[in-house]
Scaffold this motif. Structure first.
Motif: not given
Length: 66
Positions: A7, A9, A27, A29-36
């Motif tokens: 991603n 970063h 992950d 610190f990554d909003a998309v991965k944290l949501k997953e």
């Protein structure tokens, strides 16, 4: 030495697997991965302890009030 993740970063050599397939420390610190990751947690909790899942869902919906 820094490594660039998929991603784009930069991650340090201290990035590690979380013990959950497909997720690493970076992950968090990554909003998309944290949501997953959160969705995976809620799904697993629902399967393993429906009462706890219902209580947690109620707590989240109430924003911790009550």
């Amino acid at each position: 030495m820094a490594v660039v993740s998929a991603n784009a970063h930069p991650t340090s050599a201290h990035d590690f697997d979380l013990g959950i397939v497909g997720f690493r420390y970076s992950d968090l610190f990554d909003a998309v991965k944290l949501k997953e990751l959160a969705e995976k947690f809620y799904d697993e909790l629902s399967e393993k302890d429906a009462l706890l899942h219902a209580s947690l869902t109620k707590y989240i919906t109430a924003h911790g009030r009550g």
